[in-house]
Design an enzyme around this catalytic site. Structure first.
Site, short mmCIF file in Angstrom:
data_model
loop_
_atom_site.label_atom_id
_atom_site.label_comp_id
_atom_site.label_asym_id
_atom_site.label_seq_id
_atom_site.Cartn_x
_atom_site.Cartn_y
_atom_site.Cartn_z
N SER A 113 7.94 12.41 2.88
CA SER A 113 6.83 12.08 1.99
C SER A 113 5.93 13.27 1.69
O SER A 113 6.38 14.27 1.16
CB SER A 113 6.04 10.91 2.57
OG SER A 113 5.09 10.44 1.64
N HIS A 114 4.67 13.17 2.08
CA HIS A 114 3.66 14.18 1.76
C HIS A 114 3.57 15.27 2.82
O HIS A 114 2.76 16.17 2.70
CB HIS A 114 2.31 13.48 1.64
CG HIS A 114 2.07 12.57 2.81
ND1 HIS A 114 2.71 11.36 2.94
CD2 HIS A 114 1.33 12.74 3.92
CE1 HIS A 114 2.35 10.80 4.09
NE2 HIS A 114 1.52 11.61 4.70
N ASP A 277 3.00 13.22 -4.80
CA ASP A 277 3.36 13.84 -3.52
C ASP A 277 4.83 14.26 -3.44
O ASP A 277 5.55 14.20 -4.43
CB ASP A 277 3.00 12.91 -2.35
CG ASP A 277 3.97 11.74 -2.24
OD1 ASP A 277 4.46 11.30 -3.29
OD2 ASP A 277 4.23 11.29 -1.10
N ASP A 279 7.66 13.03 -2.37
CA ASP A 279 8.73 12.16 -2.82
C ASP A 279 8.32 11.28 -4.00
O ASP A 279 9.08 10.38 -4.40
CB ASP A 279 9.25 11.30 -1.67
CG ASP A 279 8.17 10.39 -1.10
OD1 ASP A 279 6.99 10.78 -1.14
OD2 ASP A 279 8.50 9.29 -0.62
N ASP A 281 5.86 9.02 -4.54
CA ASP A 281 5.32 7.65 -4.48
C ASP A 281 3.79 7.61 -4.45
O ASP A 281 3.20 6.58 -4.73
CB ASP A 281 5.94 6.83 -3.34
CG ASP A 281 5.75 7.46 -1.98
OD1 ASP A 281 5.18 8.58 -1.92
OD2 ASP A 281 6.18 6.86 -0.98
N ARG A 282 3.15 8.73 -4.13
CA ARG A 282 1.68 8.73 -4.11
C ARG A 282 1.11 9.27 -5.41
O ARG A 282 1.80 9.99 -6.14
CB ARG A 282 1.16 9.61 -2.97
CG ARG A 282 1.47 9.06 -1.61
CD ARG A 282 0.79 9.88 -0.53
NE ARG A 282 0.98 9.22 0.76
CZ ARG A 282 0.27 9.47 1.84
NH1 ARG A 282 -0.69 10.39 1.80
NH2 ARG A 282 0.49 8.83 2.97
N LYS A 376 5.62 2.22 -3.53
CA LYS A 376 4.52 2.68 -4.37
C LYS A 376 5.09 3.68 -5.36
O LYS A 376 6.15 4.26 -5.13
CB LYS A 376 3.39 3.25 -3.54
CG LYS A 376 3.79 4.31 -2.54
CD LYS A 376 2.63 4.58 -1.60
CE LYS A 376 3.02 5.56 -0.50
NZ LYS A 376 3.05 4.93 0.84
C1 G1P Z 1 -0.04 6.83 6.07
C2 G1P Z 1 -1.00 6.04 5.22
C3 G1P Z 1 -0.42 4.71 4.86
C4 G1P Z 1 0.93 4.91 4.17
C5 G1P Z 1 1.83 5.79 5.03
C6 G1P Z 1 3.10 6.15 4.29
O1 G1P Z 1 0.25 6.12 7.26
O2 G1P Z 1 -2.23 5.89 5.87
O3 G1P Z 1 -1.29 4.00 4.05
O4 G1P Z 1 1.56 3.69 3.94
O5 G1P Z 1 1.16 7.01 5.35
O6 G1P Z 1 2.86 6.85 3.11
P1 G1P Z 1 -0.50 6.43 8.65
O7 G1P Z 1 -0.29 7.90 8.96
O8 G1P Z 1 -1.95 6.14 8.43
O9 G1P Z 1 0.14 5.51 9.65
ZN ZN Z 2 5.36 9.78 -0.35
#
Ligand code: G1P
Ligand code: ZN
Length: 543
Positions: A113-114, A277, A279, A281-282, A376
């Site tokens: 992801s990010h 981000d 991938d 989705d954000r 998302k």
């Molecule tokens: C974080 C975000 C959460 C999101 C997840 C995946 O998780 O807070 O909302 O769904 O990344 O993108 P966390 O690190 O808080 O468990």
């Molecule tokens: Zn992501």
């Protein structure tokens, strides 16, 4: 070419309840490690024989190698077909769409992801179920148990598959179908949004900046915004996906998308700014000189979704993760639709979306989406915003200001304390947890606590219960604080403190966010003692 069974040792796989397995890249590159996890996925879903899967990732370092391993393991496990994005590339929402479009048996998405990518950064693998969404806890639990017990995996010993050209290739008995990663996704966006209206918007001189952060949305945004909608060339910046995201942190928030923020608050700011981000989705939305918090973004989208063709008939209901602000709750009340509060993590929206109970959902962590896929979707949120801007013929500032005047404003911020020793983070949690029972009805620094609990979610669709989802304290007047531990960090423990304060208006709608939240921040320190216990004077990231 033949199937070989290789011996392997068990690994500590994906923790049940987390979305996918995320580790440092060198961990994934250890012999047998990725293979163990992939075999565990296949075993947990009663094997891969005769099944069709989708495969792709965000292009980070090791994406290409991992894709080859997974294809060969799918072939060895008897899969019939794997639909893979050209170059092993697929954004997470595009993968979710393909899983649904082709009615497959699920998909494997390669991404952290990010989180930063590279030889020493993060990698991740996630299994999505046939509805296109992240696997629910029952499945992740099964994968976890498999990864800790399996002793061998099946591998198809063959040359690498050429994923650079679109078309079908055989790998043993299995078909590898290489598809354009963008076209099906872009076609879906054309159905949901008024592309003709958006073309007119850009033709009339509307200026936009989209920061793809050298991550997967580059090709998607360039095709949709610049090629199909006629936005000026150069609208998309950092549009070339790189294995290390250019050394950056591909997380669209005011801290990591600093350059975009500076431009949007600078002298020659475009009309609209957005970022996505690693991938895809954000999303982050920024107007000229104004930042839209994700919680507000969800509320504005819910209030205005009917302006886009895909949502013309109105929305059926909304859902937000518990730490997300109550801004969308107020919109739901005004619209007379249901608003669900779920634990953090997109997978909790799946049942509600599948059951047709909600149309839009979102999280404070820059995640917004709808029932068009089961993830998302960053670009989707950007296009819905653009569609609303075009229909209302108003700026982002006007839309937000009018929204707050009508519904009031939920001031909101999240403070993150990263890479804490696990014991310290737990001590902070315990400090607040131990006081929850005695809080209701008492006053802390002039604020009256009305309710306090450790959030437990009762899924209205399948009846399952997810407990221990975050500590929350609600105060009179609509203020709230929430404390929880991150489930996605890969280094030590990350503590997240979520702060909220409601102002009904019309006065006080244009205040400074951190200053407005100062009383709630002070109460949080009083109750949980973050600075006292960890020695950290300020959060690492404020969003
Ligand atoms: C974080 C975000 C959460 C999101 C997840 C995946 O998780 O807070 O909302 O769904 O990344 O993108 P966390 O690190 O808080 O468990
Ligand atoms: Zn992501």
């Amino acid at each position: 070419m033949s199937v070989i069974i290789r011996e392997t040792r068990a690994i500590e796989g994906q923790k049940p309840g987390t979305s996918g397995l995320r580790k440092k890249t060198p961990v994934f590159m250890q012999p047998g490690y990725l293979e163990n996890f992939v075999q565990a996925i296949f075993n947990a879903i009663d094997g891969a024989r005769g099944k069709t899967f989708v495969l792709g990732g965000d292009g980070r370092f090791f994406n290409d190698r991992a894709a080859q391993v997974i294809l060969k393991m799918a072939a060895a496990n008897g899969a019939a077909r794997v639909i893979v994005g050209q170059g092993a590339i697929l954004s997470t929402p595009a993968a979710s769409h393909l899983i649904r479009l082709h009615q497959t048996d699920g998909g494997i998405i390669l991404s952290a992801s990010h989180n930063p990518g590279g030889p020493d950064e993060d990698f991740g693998v996630k299994f999505n179920t046939p509805n296109g969404g992240p696997a629910p806890e029952s499945v992740t639990q099964a994968i976890y148990e498999e990864s800790g017990r399996l002793r061998e995996y099946a591998f198809f010993d063959a040359a690498d598959v050429d994923l650079s050209r679109i078309g079908e290739i055989r790998l043993g008995e299995m078909i590898v179908q290489v598809v354009d990663p963008v076209s099906d996704y872009a076609a879906m966006m054309e159905k949901l949004f008024d592309f003709a209206k958006l073309r007119t918007l850009f033709a009339n001189g509307f200026r936009m900046r989209f920061d793809a952060m050298h991550a997967v949305t580059g090709p998607y945004a360039t095709e949709i915004l610049e090629h199909r909608l006629g936005a000026a060339p150069g609208t998309v910046v950092n549009g070339r996906p790189l294995p290390d995201f250019g050394g950056g942190h591909p997380d669209p928030n005011p801290v990591w998308a600093r350059a975009l923020m500076d431009e949007m608050f600078g002298p020659d700011a475009p009309d609209f700014g957005a970022a996505s981000d690693g991938d895809g989705d954000r999303n982050m939305i920024v107007g000229r000189g104004i930042y839209v918090s994700p919680s507000d973004s969800l509320a504005v989208l819910a209030a205005n979704a009917h302006l886009a063709p895909g949502y013309r008939g109105g929305i059926r209901g909304v859902a937000r993760s518990m730490p997300t602000s109550a801004a969308v709750d107020r919109v739901a009340r005004a619209l007379g639709i249901a608003c669900h509060e779920t634990p953090t993590g997109w997978k909790f929206f799946g049942n509600l979306l599948d059951a047709g109970q909600v149309t839009l959902c979102g999280e404070e962590s820059f995640g917004t989406g709808s029932d068009h896929v089961r993830e998302k979707d960053g670009l989707w949120a950007v296009l819905l915003w653009l569609n609303i801007v075009a229909e209302r013929a108003e700026s982002v500032t006007e839309i937000l200001t009018i929204h707050w005047r009508e519904h009031g404003r939920n001031y909101y911020s999240r403070h993150d304390y990263e890479a804490l020793p696990a014991a310290q983070a737990e001590e902070v949690m315990q400090a607040l947890r131990s006081r929850l029972g005695s809080l209701p009805g008492t006053e802390v620094q002039g604020m009256v606590a009305e309710a306090a609990d450790d959030f437990a979610y009762h899924d209205p669709v399948d009846g399952s219960v997810s407990a221990g989802q975050g500590l929350r304290v609600m105060f009179a007047g609509g203020s709230r604080l929430v404390l929880r531990l991150s489930g996605t960090g890969t280094e030590g423990a990350t503590l997240r403190l979520y702060l909220e304060h409601f102002v009904a208006g019309p006065e006080g709608l244009a205040g400074d966010v951190q200053a407005t939240l100062a009383p709630v921040i002070a109460v949080a320190e009083d109750l949980a003692g973050i600075a006292r216990i960890t020695g950290r004077k300020t959060p690492d990231v404020i969003t």
